[in-house]
Design a protein around this motif. Structure first.
Motif, short mmCIF file in Angstrom:
data_model
loop_
_atom_site.label_atom_id
_atom_site.label_comp_id
_atom_site.label_asym_id
_atom_site.label_seq_id
_atom_site.Cartn_x
_atom_site.Cartn_y
_atom_site.Cartn_z
N LYS A 225 0.78 -1.30 -0.10
CA LYS A 225 -0.22 0.15 0.00
C LYS A 225 0.94 1.48 -0.10
CE LYS A 225 -3.75 2.31 2.60
NZ LYS A 225 -4.65 2.35 3.91
N SER A 226 1.82 1.39 0.73
CA SER A 226 2.94 2.30 0.89
C SER A 226 4.17 1.95 1.49
CB SER A 226 2.30 3.29 1.81
OG SER A 226 2.08 2.94 3.16
N CYS A 227 5.12 2.90 1.62
CA CYS A 227 6.42 2.22 2.09
C CYS A 227 7.21 3.68 2.36
CB CYS A 227 7.17 1.40 1.41
SG CYS A 227 7.76 2.11 -0.21
N PRO A 228 8.07 3.51 3.22
CA PRO A 228 9.11 4.44 3.54
C PRO A 228 10.15 4.13 2.47
CG PRO A 228 9.44 2.76 5.18
CD PRO A 228 8.35 2.48 4.52
N GLY A 229 10.94 5.36 2.31
CA GLY A 229 11.88 5.10 1.16
C GLY A 229 12.67 6.69 0.93
N LEU A 230 13.47 6.47 -0.10
CA LEU A 230 14.34 7.50 -0.47
C LEU A 230 13.33 8.65 -1.04
CD1 LEU A 230 17.33 5.94 -2.49
CD2 LEU A 230 17.12 6.93 0.04
N GLY A 231 13.50 9.89 -0.54
CA GLY A 231 12.91 11.07 -1.46
C GLY A 231 13.93 11.60 -2.40
N VAL A 232 13.42 12.32 -3.57
CA VAL A 232 13.90 12.79 -4.58
C VAL A 232 15.53 13.37 -4.42
CG1 VAL A 232 14.06 14.53 -6.62
CG2 VAL A 232 12.20 12.93 -6.05
N LYS A 233 15.45 14.30 -3.35
CA LYS A 233 16.74 14.78 -2.91
C LYS A 233 17.86 13.95 -2.58
CE LYS A 233 15.62 19.02 -3.74
NZ LYS A 233 16.34 19.72 -4.90
N ALA A 234 17.15 12.89 -1.65
CA ALA A 234 18.16 11.74 -1.03
C ALA A 234 18.78 10.94 -2.33
CB ALA A 234 17.59 11.13 -0.01
N ALA A 235 17.85 10.59 -3.27
CA ALA A 235 18.23 9.68 -4.35
C ALA A 235 19.37 10.51 -5.37
CB ALA A 235 17.02 9.23 -5.09
N GLU A 236 18.77 11.75 -5.61
CA GLU A 236 19.69 12.53 -6.35
C GLU A 236 21.30 12.66 -5.39
OE1 GLU A 236 17.11 15.69 -8.55
OE2 GLU A 236 17.67 16.35 -6.50
N TRP A 237 21.24 12.78 -4.38
CA TRP A 237 22.46 12.79 -3.56
C TRP A 237 23.20 11.61 -3.45
CZ3 TRP A 237 24.58 10.39 0.99
CH2 TRP A 237 25.48 11.23 1.68
N LEU A 238 22.61 10.54 -3.57
CA LEU A 238 23.15 8.98 -3.78
C LEU A 238 23.80 8.79 -5.18
CD1 LEU A 238 20.86 6.82 -1.64
CD2 LEU A 238 23.10 7.63 -0.80
N ILE A 239 22.87 9.10 -6.25
CA ILE A 239 23.18 9.07 -7.45
C ILE A 239 24.50 9.97 -7.92
CG2 ILE A 239 22.53 9.61 -10.06
CD1 ILE A 239 19.77 8.79 -8.84
N ALA A 240 24.74 11.08 -7.18
CA ALA A 240 25.71 11.98 -7.74
C ALA A 240 27.20 11.22 -7.05
CB ALA A 240 25.76 13.33 -6.88
N LYS A 241 26.71 10.19 -6.03
CA LYS A 241 28.15 9.44 -5.60
C LYS A 241 28.56 8.30 -6.63
CE LYS A 241 27.92 11.46 -1.34
NZ LYS A 241 28.83 12.47 -0.92
N ASP A 242 28.10 8.15 -7.64
CA ASP A 242 28.23 7.44 -8.77
C ASP A 242 28.01 5.91 -8.50
OD1 ASP A 242 28.93 6.88 -11.62
OD2 ASP A 242 31.12 7.30 -11.06
N PRO A 243 26.89 5.28 -8.11
CA PRO A 243 26.80 3.96 -7.56
C PRO A 243 26.59 2.99 -8.60
CG PRO A 243 24.67 4.92 -7.30
CD PRO A 243 25.87 6.21 -7.59
N LEU A 244 26.89 1.72 -8.39
CA LEU A 244 26.71 0.59 -9.41
C LEU A 244 25.03 0.53 -9.34
CD1 LEU A 244 27.55 -1.90 -11.07
CD2 LEU A 244 27.28 -3.07 -8.71
#
Length: 319
Positions: A225-244
C-alpha cells in the motif's frame, strides 16, 4: 449574499491553490537535451553497470575475511506480496518412471510468473520511461518488439560484483521499521553514514535499510500500500556518488506515495531513465542488520531473460 460570496471566494482560492500545485511539481524529468547523451556516452546501454570491471571485483573481494555468505533475496512463492495482476504460480509435473532397471523417476515444474517483476527484483532500463523515451533517449517505437525489448534487455547486464554498503536508516532512528510513507532525507543518509563510520565510493552497491522488509509475507496488504524510502533529494545525493546500483528492502526503493501527490515514483525515472542507475527492490536485509554488517562484497546476476525489463534475483553479501 455576503456568506455566499465568501464561500465562493474560498472555493475559488482552493481551486487556484490546487491548480498551482498541479502546475508546479516539486520535481520534473529534465528535457532530452539535458539528460542525453548519458555520461557513459551516446548509444550506451549499460549505464551504471559500466562500473563492473576486473579491478572493482578484486577490490570487493578483499572485503571477504571469514567466508560468511549472507543471502539477501526472499524465497519465491505464493505468500509474497504482489502488485496488481503480477503472479507467481508453480505447477509440479509429477514423477514418471524412465525405462531401465534402476527405476529413475523424474520431476519438473511449470512456473507462471511475471518473472522480471516479482520477489527480490532487479530493474533494468527497459522498465521505465519518461513519456515515450528511455535511458539515453531511445524512443519506445524503436525498442518494443513482440519478443521483448531490442535495447536494454536484462540479459545484457551480466554478473555484478562490488563493494556493498548498507545504510541503516531504521537503525539511525532507533526503530525496527520506519513509519509508513516516511521520506528519507539527505540528512538521514549523512547521519547514518556518520554513525556507521562509512563513506561511499564510486561503483558501490548502495543499499538502504528501512525495516519495511519485516512485513514481507506477514502484512502483505500494508507492504504494497505504501512504504518508507528515498525522497528525490536523497536519491539525487546518492546518485551523485556514482553508485553501481541503489537497493532497499521496500518495493520501489523510494518513498511511496511521494509527498508530492503530482509525482508517481519519480526516483524510478531519476535513476533508471535520467542517470542509468539500476534499482534493486524487495531485498532481505534482516540478517545484515542483526549482525551489524555495513560493508561487504556484494554479488548478484540477473536471469538472462532475452529482452526482459528486469529479473528476479538472489543477491548475496560475503564478508
Amino acid at each position: 449574499m455576503r456568506v455566499t460570496a465568501i464561500a465562493l471566494g474560498a472555493s475559488l482560492l482552493a481551486v487556484g491553490a490546487a491548480q498551482a500545485q498541479t502546475a508546479a511539481p516539486t520535481w520534473s524529468p529534465p528535457p532530452e537535451n539535458v539528460r542525453c547523451p548519458s555520461k557513459w556516452g551516446a548509444g550506451d546501454e549499460r549505464g551504471s553497470a559500466n562500473h563492473m570491471k576486473p579491478a572493482a571485483v578484486v577490490e570487493a573481494l578483499k572485503l571477504v575475511k571469514t567466508g560468511e555468505v549472507i543471502e539477501l533475496g526472499h524465497v519465491l512463492g505464493q505468500t509474497m506480496p504482489f502488485f496488481g495482476t503480477r503472479r507467481f504460480d508453480v505447477h509440479a509435473k509429477r514423477t514418471f518412471m524412465n525405462t531401465g532397471t534402476n527405476r529413475r523417476g523424474s520431476n519438473e515444474e511449470i512456473v507462471v510468473a511475471e518473472i522480471g517483476q516479482v520477489g527480490t527484483q532487479f530493474d533494468g532500463f527497459a522498465h521505465q520511461t519518461v513519456e515515450n523515451s528511455w535511458y539515453n533517449c531511445v524512443k519506445v517505437d524503436e525498442n518494443v518488439t513482440r519478443g521483448g525489448f531490442s535495447k536494454y534487455g536484462i540479459h545484457g547486464v551480466g554478473s555484478l560484483v562490488a563493494r556493498g554498503v548498507l545504510i541503516d536508516v531504521a537503525g539511525l532512528k532507533g526503530v525496527e521499521t520506519l513509519p509508513d510513507a516516511y521520506e528519507i532525507t539527505v540528512q538521514d543518509l549523512e547521519d547514518a553514514l556518520r554513525k556507521q563510520n562509512l563513506t561511499i565510493k564510486p561503483g558501490d552497491a548502495i543499499i538502504v535499510n528501512t525495516g519495511w522488509g519485516r512485513l514481507w509475507g506477514k502484512e502483505n496488504a500494508r507492504f504494497v500500500k505504501s512504504c518508507p524510502g528515498l525522497g528525490v533529494k536523497a536519491a539525487e545525493w546518492l546518485i551523485a556518488k556514482d553508485p553501481l546500483l541503489l537497493g532497499s528492502d521496500n518495493w520501489p526503493v523510494e518513498v511511496s506515495p511521494n509527498p508530492d501527490s503530482n509525482l508517481s515514483l519519480p526516483v524510478h525515472q531519476l535513476a533508471l531513465v535520467v542517470h542509468g542507475v539500476h534499482l534493486l527492490e524487495n531485498m532481505k536485509l534482516d540478517e545484515l542488520v542483526q549482525k551489524g554488517v555495513s560493508e561487504f562484497a556484494f554479488m548478484m546476476q540477473p536471469l538472462k531473460i532475452q529482452g526482459g525489463s528486469g529479473s528476479t534475483v538472489a543477491p548475496v553479501a560475503m564478508r
